[in-house]
Design a protein around this motif. Sequence first.
Motif, short mmCIF file in Angstrom:
data_model
loop_
_atom_site.label_atom_id
_atom_site.label_comp_id
_atom_site.label_asym_id
_atom_site.label_seq_id
_atom_site.Cartn_x
_atom_site.Cartn_y
_atom_site.Cartn_z
N LYS A 19 0.70 -1.27 0.15
CA LYS A 19 0.03 0.10 0.01
C LYS A 19 0.83 1.30 -0.07
N THR A 20 1.92 1.27 0.99
CA THR A 20 2.78 2.31 1.13
C THR A 20 3.47 2.81 -0.25
N ALA A 23 1.18 4.21 -2.93
CA ALA A 23 0.71 5.59 -2.65
C ALA A 23 1.88 6.34 -3.14
N LYS A 24 3.04 6.13 -2.82
CA LYS A 24 4.07 7.05 -3.30
C LYS A 24 4.25 7.10 -4.89
N SER A 29 -1.27 10.85 -0.56
CA SER A 29 -0.67 11.22 0.55
C SER A 29 -1.08 10.10 1.48
N SER A 30 -0.46 9.83 2.49
CA SER A 30 -0.61 8.73 3.51
C SER A 30 -2.07 9.07 4.28
N LEU A 33 -4.35 7.43 2.04
CA LEU A 33 -4.21 6.08 2.16
C LEU A 33 -4.96 5.70 3.36
N ALA A 34 -4.72 6.34 4.10
CA ALA A 34 -5.31 6.08 5.79
C ALA A 34 -7.03 6.25 5.24
#
Length: 72
Positions: A19-20, A23-24, A29-30, A33-34
């Motif tokens: 996921k991270t 997203a990048k 943004s994180s 994503l959250a």
Amino acid sequence: MKLSYKKLWVMLVERDMKKTEFAKKAGISSASLAKLGKGANVTTDVLVKICKELKCDIVDICEIVPDETSEE
């Protein structure tokens, strides 16, 4: 009714993407994503960035589902 992003998570697993990492690459943004992880609302700009990165249509990453408490 709310949006479910389950299709997005399945797609990421199928493509062996974290996921991270995704997203990048997608430029989200994180915080966004959250929100996606919690099934919360995100802007259409975020959804478009996801679709561009995955080269897919919006129906491939999310769907409308009834609320769990809805008795309709």
